[in-house]
Design an enzyme around this catalytic site. Structure first.
Site, PDB file in Angstrom:
ATOM      1  N   TYR A 154      40.947   5.813  68.824  1.00 48.42           N
ATOM      2  CA  TYR A 154      39.904   5.053  68.124  1.00 48.42           C
ATOM      3  C   TYR A 154      40.338   3.612  67.821  1.00 48.42           C
ATOM      4  O   TYR A 154      39.701   2.655  68.298  1.00 48.42           O
ATOM      5  CB  TYR A 154      39.444   5.780  66.864  1.00 48.42           C
ATOM      6  CG  TYR A 154      38.424   4.991  66.093  1.00 48.42           C
ATOM      7  CD1 TYR A 154      37.166   4.741  66.632  1.00 48.42           C
ATOM      8  CD2 TYR A 154      38.716   4.469  64.850  1.00 48.42           C
ATOM      9  CE1 TYR A 154      36.226   3.983  65.944  1.00 48.42           C
ATOM     10  CE2 TYR A 154      37.781   3.720  64.148  1.00 48.42           C
ATOM     11  CZ  TYR A 154      36.551   3.479  64.703  1.00 48.42           C
ATOM     12  OH  TYR A 154      35.626   2.736  64.017  1.00 48.42           O
TER      13      TYR A 154
ATOM     14  N   GLU B 218      42.819   1.834  68.953  1.00 44.82           N
ATOM     15  CA  GLU B 218      43.211   1.111  70.168  1.00 44.82           C
ATOM     16  C   GLU B 218      41.986   0.704  70.982  1.00 44.82           C
ATOM     17  O   GLU B 218      41.958  -0.382  71.557  1.00 44.82           O
ATOM     18  CB  GLU B 218      44.167   1.942  71.018  1.00 44.82           C
ATOM     19  CG  GLU B 218      45.543   2.118  70.391  1.00 44.82           C
ATOM     20  CD  GLU B 218      46.411   0.878  70.399  1.00 44.82           C
ATOM     21  OE1 GLU B 218      45.909  -0.262  70.512  1.00 44.82           O
ATOM     22  OE2 GLU B 218      47.631   1.029  70.279  1.00 44.82           O
TER      23      GLU B 218
END
Length: 135
Positions: free
Chosen positions: A86, A88
């Site tokens: 999420y 990243e």
């Protein structure tokens, strides 16, 4: 191409579902990053004035001791943590928007939506912190 003109796009979507983070992390990355790509490419092709993008506080990584964060407070986001898909993907989406600005001058602004809990007041605090002129 869009049959009418579009001035602004508000890109508020992003999958942060704990269920899908656990069971479909590749789907999280695909939807968050490819969704942003589709929006910024549409904006470029249709000469949209501005994209307003909501990101997450999680792009700043681990900053437990910081009371306030600025755009310079990037902490560690471990890419091998189970939940990393999420933050990243949101961080990569911010980079994609910035790259479109550098290459095509497609303008965008990023806001961070923060939800916090105050033990003293037992209230939920909602704040939209907008980074104007930067992604």
């Amino acid at each position: 191409h869009c049959p009418t003109s579009v001035d602004y796009i508000f890109h508020l979507a992003g999958n942060a579902s704990p269920y899908f983070i656990k069971n479909d992390p590749v789907g999280i990355i695909k939807s968050n990053l490819l969704g942003t790509y589709n929006i910024v490419e549409f904006a470029r092709e249709n000469k949209v004035q501005n994209i307003v993008f909501t990101s997450t506080r999680e792009v700043y990584g681990k900053n437990e001791d910081a009371l306030m964060l600025s755009e310079d407070n990037y902490g560690v986001v471990n890419p091998l943590e189970n939940r990393a898909c999420y933050p990243e993907s949101k961080r990569a989406a911010e980079t994609l928007l910035y790259s479109y600005w550098l290459q095509y001058e497609t303008d965008s602004h990023t806001g961070i939506f923060v939800i916090g809990f105050s033990i003293k007041s037992h209230s939920v605090l909602f704040a939209l912190l907008t980074v104007m002129g930067q992604v």
